[in-house]
Design a protein around this motif. Structure first.
Motif, short mmCIF file in Angstrom:
data_model
loop_
_atom_site.label_atom_id
_atom_site.label_comp_id
_atom_site.label_asym_id
_atom_site.label_seq_id
_atom_site.Cartn_x
_atom_site.Cartn_y
_atom_site.Cartn_z
N ASN A 96 0.81 -1.21 0.00
CA ASN A 96 0.00 0.00 0.00
C ASN A 96 0.85 1.27 0.00
O ASN A 96 0.61 2.17 -0.79
CB ASN A 96 -0.95 0.01 1.20
CG ASN A 96 -2.11 -0.96 1.04
OD1 ASN A 96 -3.08 -0.68 0.36
ND2 ASN A 96 -2.00 -2.12 1.66
N SER A 119 -8.59 4.91 -1.93
CA SER A 119 -8.33 4.77 -0.51
C SER A 119 -9.51 4.04 0.13
O SER A 119 -10.24 3.33 -0.56
CB SER A 119 -8.10 6.15 0.12
OG SER A 119 -7.72 6.03 1.48
N LYS A 149 -3.36 3.13 4.25
CA LYS A 149 -4.11 3.91 3.26
C LYS A 149 -3.97 5.41 3.54
O LYS A 149 -3.80 6.21 2.61
CB LYS A 149 -5.59 3.51 3.28
CG LYS A 149 -5.88 2.20 2.57
CD LYS A 149 -5.63 2.30 1.08
CE LYS A 149 -6.15 1.08 0.33
NZ LYS A 149 -5.84 1.16 -1.12
N GLU A 153 -2.36 8.35 1.20
CA GLU A 153 -3.04 9.61 0.92
C GLU A 153 -2.13 10.81 1.17
O GLU A 153 -2.06 11.75 0.38
CB GLU A 153 -4.29 9.76 1.80
CG GLU A 153 -5.47 8.91 1.42
CD GLU A 153 -6.71 9.30 2.23
OE1 GLU A 153 -6.69 10.38 2.87
OE2 GLU A 153 -7.69 8.55 2.21
N ILE A 169 -8.68 11.42 -4.78
CA ILE A 169 -8.64 10.31 -3.83
C ILE A 169 -10.06 9.90 -3.45
O ILE A 169 -10.86 10.73 -3.00
CB ILE A 169 -7.83 10.69 -2.57
CG1 ILE A 169 -6.37 10.95 -2.94
CG2 ILE A 169 -7.95 9.61 -1.50
CD1 ILE A 169 -5.51 11.52 -1.82
N ARG A 171 -12.39 7.59 -1.06
CA ARG A 171 -12.48 6.78 0.16
C ARG A 171 -13.70 5.87 0.00
O ARG A 171 -14.84 6.33 0.02
CB ARG A 171 -12.59 7.68 1.39
CG ARG A 171 -11.28 8.43 1.65
CD ARG A 171 -11.43 9.47 2.72
NE ARG A 171 -10.14 10.11 3.01
CZ ARG A 171 -10.00 11.26 3.65
NH1 ARG A 171 -11.08 11.92 4.08
NH2 ARG A 171 -8.81 11.77 3.87
#
Length: 319
Positions: A96, A119, A149, A153, A169, A171
């Protein structure tokens, strides 16, 4: 567009590849096939707009080569298993954080304009505000997966602001659907195939979360990306999930119904107040108001997505 999809032979990645190809883009996939399968993208292997590269993103040279000449990177490659963090945090770091770092260095040197990163809702931890908006703070992950994660970010944001590319990004809530090979629905189906009379359920069954079908996920990613390109944001964040949520016990009932079984449910009791495992967020529902303002909204709610996924996973595979 000329698009690179990392993890493009995996669950979400392959559905994204399907849609990008259907829309007429040129697509390159990088995947080491540790979790993905060529069967997921088999239909495109002979297409002149498609290229598959088998490679490990832990090797910076592999990453440098595949970013050459692309307009946008959809970075989906990762280890998707939240539970592995308590046994192997090193693996989550490598799959990751490290691979994201390698991608960012390659992008810095290649002039790629856009990065889209998947993410996870796990960056919010046990959020005190539900539905949880994108500006919720402080972000306090309770799993190594969520921490990895969030680290990715942060790296993406720092590199984008420093080196002049733009990053979107997402989520994600719990994403489910055809080709998924992990998660609660997949586990329940396999447990009931082994023993149709009894179903072990991790935790106390009251865990309640939001689920989004992969078809809605991909449409959301592409629609919001088009919206993002027209904005003036260097980095932006969007939740993708559903307006409702569903308990683990309710999922167990749906799986049992679709398999035409009546098993005895055996709850493990779980840890830390009925969680399925250490680091399991017990209650998760994301605010998707920001995403809906772009014109996107899920077609299936959590219950419908779960039932459709069960039916998809029970179908015999035909390629």
């Amino acid at each position: 567009m000329r698009v690179l999809v990392t993890g493009g032979a995996g669950f979400i990645g392959s559905h994204l590849v399907d849609r990008l190809m259907e829309l007429g883009h040129s697509v390159r996939v990088l995947d080491d096939l540790s979790a993905g399968s060529l069967d997921n993208i088999k239909r495109w292997l002979d297409n002149e707009r498609f290229e598959f590269v088998k490679g490990d993103m832990k090797d910076p040279e592999v990453v440098r080569k595949v970013v050459d000449g692309v307009d946008v990177v959809f970075h989906l490659a990762a280890n998707p298993e939240v539970r592995i963090g308590s046994q192997s945090p090193e693996l989550l770091y490598e799959t990751n954080v490290m691979i994201t770092y390698n991608m960012l260095n390659a992008m810095r040197d290649s002039g790629v304009k856009y990065l889209v990163f998947t993410s996870s809702s796990t960056v919010y931890g046990d959020a005190e505000v539900i539905p949880t908006p994108e500006d919720y703070a402080p972000l306090e992950p309770i799993s190594v997966y969520g921490g990895a994660k969030l680290a990715a970010e942060a790296l993406i944001s720092g590199y984008a602001h420093t080196f002049g590319f733009r990053a979107l990004i997402f989520r994600l809530a719990n994403i489910i659907g055809e080709r998924s090979n992990h998660g609660v629905i997949y586990d329940f189906i396999n447990k009931l195939r082994r023993n149709p009379k009894e179903l072990e359920i991790l935790g106390d069954g009251t865990q309640r979360k939001s689920y989004l079908h992969v078809s809605d996920t991909v449409e959301g990613m592409l629609k919001i990306f088009e919206h993002f390109k027209k904005s003036d944001k260097t980095v932006d964040f969007y939740n993708l999930g559903n307006d409702d949520w569903i308990t683990v016990r309710e999922i167990a009932h749906i799986v049992s119904e679709e398999m035409k079984l009546s098993p005895v449910f055996k709850f493990t009791g779980g840890v830390d107040g009925g969680r399925g495992w250490k680091g399991d967020v017990k209650f998760m529902r994301l605010s998707i108001e920001k995403a809906k303002k772009t014109g996107w909204r899920p077609r299936l709610n959590s219950y419908e997505a779960v039932r459709r996924t069960v039916r998809e996973l029970l179908q015999p595979k035909t390629f």
